[in-house]
Design a protein around this motif. Structure first.
Motif, PDB file in Angstrom:
ATOM      1  N   PHE A 102       6.063  15.705  -0.233  1.00  0.00           N
ATOM      2  CA  PHE A 102       5.917  14.243  -0.221  1.00  0.00           C
ATOM      3  C   PHE A 102       5.310  13.847  -1.568  1.00  0.00           C
ATOM      4  CE2 PHE A 102       4.069  10.177   0.697  1.00  0.00           C
ATOM      5  CZ  PHE A 102       4.644   9.655   1.844  1.00  0.00           C
ATOM      6  N   ILE A 103       6.029  13.050  -2.356  1.00  0.00           N
ATOM      7  CA  ILE A 103       5.592  12.726  -3.724  1.00  0.00           C
ATOM      8  C   ILE A 103       5.468  11.220  -3.884  1.00  0.00           C
ATOM      9  CG2 ILE A 103       6.101  12.972  -6.191  1.00  0.00           C
ATOM     10  CD1 ILE A 103       7.994  15.307  -5.392  1.00  0.00           C
ATOM     11  N   THR A 104       4.275  10.729  -4.203  1.00  0.00           N
ATOM     12  CA  THR A 104       4.104   9.299  -4.471  1.00  0.00           C
ATOM     13  C   THR A 104       4.280   9.031  -5.968  1.00  0.00           C
ATOM     14  OG1 THR A 104       1.697   9.409  -4.803  1.00  0.00           O
ATOM     15  CG2 THR A 104       2.490   9.101  -2.544  1.00  0.00           C
ATOM     16  N   GLY A 105       4.624   7.791  -6.285  1.00  0.00           N
ATOM     17  CA  GLY A 105       4.843   7.434  -7.691  1.00  0.00           C
ATOM     18  C   GLY A 105       5.990   8.216  -8.303  1.00  0.00           C
ATOM     19  N   ALA A 106       7.062   8.396  -7.525  1.00  0.00           N
ATOM     20  CA  ALA A 106       8.159   9.276  -7.944  1.00  0.00           C
ATOM     21  C   ALA A 106       9.203   8.590  -8.816  1.00  0.00           C
ATOM     22  CB  ALA A 106       8.837   9.870  -6.715  1.00  0.00           C
ATOM     23  N   ILE A 122      10.547  11.149  -1.527  1.00  0.00           N
ATOM     24  CA  ILE A 122      10.150  10.481  -2.766  1.00  0.00           C
ATOM     25  C   ILE A 122       9.742   9.044  -2.463  1.00  0.00           C
ATOM     26  CG2 ILE A 122      11.455  11.958  -4.344  1.00  0.00           C
ATOM     27  CD1 ILE A 122      13.686   9.824  -4.326  1.00  0.00           C
ATOM     28  N   CYS A 123       8.626   8.631  -3.048  1.00  0.00           N
ATOM     29  CA  CYS A 123       8.041   7.330  -2.713  1.00  0.00           C
ATOM     30  C   CYS A 123       7.773   6.510  -3.969  1.00  0.00           C
ATOM     31  CB  CYS A 123       6.729   7.519  -1.954  1.00  0.00           C
ATOM     32  SG  CYS A 123       6.851   8.673  -0.584  1.00  0.00           S
ATOM     33  N   GLY A 124       7.922   5.199  -3.848  1.00  0.00           N
ATOM     34  CA  GLY A 124       7.633   4.303  -4.961  1.00  0.00           C
ATOM     35  C   GLY A 124       7.839   2.867  -4.536  1.00  0.00           C
ATOM     36  N   ASN A 171       0.384  11.238  -6.649  1.00  0.00           N
ATOM     37  CA  ASN A 171       0.578  10.946  -8.064  1.00  0.00           C
ATOM     38  C   ASN A 171       0.488   9.456  -8.388  1.00  0.00           C
ATOM     39  OD1 ASN A 171       1.798  11.365 -10.885  1.00  0.00           O
ATOM     40  ND2 ASN A 171       3.337  10.081  -9.887  1.00  0.00           N
ATOM     41  N   ALA A 172       0.785   8.601  -7.420  1.00  0.00           N
ATOM     42  CA  ALA A 172       0.798   7.155  -7.686  1.00  0.00           C
ATOM     43  C   ALA A 172      -0.571   6.691  -8.182  1.00  0.00           C
ATOM     44  CB  ALA A 172       1.175   6.395  -6.421  1.00  0.00           C
TER      45      ALA A 172
END
Length: 249
Positions: free
Chosen positions: A5-9, A30-32, A84-85
């Protein structure tokens, strides 16, 4: 197949991590905030692996919780969380600081990280396994003038990472805090509110880190032997000695 699970992708470090993980065959969430950009990235990555995209703002807890709850069944068992966001806004002394900028940094870098982490931590605790990587900054290591609130927000990420490790180690969950130095991404454009020329000067005269460098580091962390838990990592470009000191040609 592990699920990440990746934020700010949608750009920069998050995008580079997603691309790196896709090549390794991780199932990706993927999140954004930018839905169109997110869908384009999903199409690119879907050639290599299974991908689910979630469009939400980490600063809005109801959006975060609803998005995670909406995950298809095959994506719910999250093994890796990449927080990461985040953002930086302005370079002003506290006396002249824009309070909206302060809110954006604290809400995104600190509260947003907590909103995303809580429901995923519950999943990992239930599974008694998992790995969390929080993207902090070398700004947490050394406060600098005119960026005090940003530094404070990233110091909070360091503290949250340590706290997560203390609370979660007994459940078999690894927690790593990554502190990048100067990375040539959209970061400075956001800080200078779209002033591309001003942002470009941040990276002039030296070889800054690239988003792929951070993705390579994160890849090493998640692929380390099961017995290995990397707690904290700072990564600088060769020309940077500490947050305030960059040797330019």
């Amino acid at each position: 197949m592990k699920t990440a699970f990746i934020t700010g992708a949608t750009s920069g470090i998050g995008k580079a991590i997603a691309q790196n993980f896709a090549k390794q065959g991780f199932r990706l969430i993927i999140c954004g905030r930018r839905k169109e950009v997110l869908e384009n990235l999903k199409e690119e990555l879907a050639v290599s692996t299974e991908v689910c995209s979630l469009a939400f703002d980490v600063r809005k807890k109801d959006e975060v919780f609803a998005a995670i709850e909406s995950l298809p069944e095959e994506f719910k068992n999250i093994d890796i969380l990449i927080n990461n966001a985040g953002n930086a806004h302005g370079l002003d002394p506290i006396a002249e600081g824009n309070t909206d900028d302060w809110d954006a940094m604290m809400d995104g870098n600190v509260k947003g990280l907590l909103y995303v982490s809580q429901p995923i931590i519950k999943i990992m605790k239930s599974n008694k396994s998992g790995q969390i990587i929080n993207i902090s900054s070398v700004a947490a290591r050394q406060t600098y003038a005119n960026g005090v609130v940003y530094c404070a927000s990233k110091k909070a990420v360091d503290v949250l990472s340590e706290g997560m490790r203390i609370e979660l180690t007994e459940f078999g969950i690894k927690v790593c805090n990554v502190q990048p130095g100067a990375v040539a991404t959209e970061f400075s454009e956001v800080r200078f509110k779209g002033d591309v020329e001003k942002a470009a000067k941040v990276y002039e005269g030296y070889d800054a880190l690239q988003a792929e460098d951070i993705a390579d580091l994160v890849s090493y962390i998640v692929n380390a032997p099961e017995r290995v838990s990397i707690a904290d990592v700072a990564i600088f470009p060769k020309a940077q000695a500490e947050p305030r000191t960059v040797f330019r040609k």
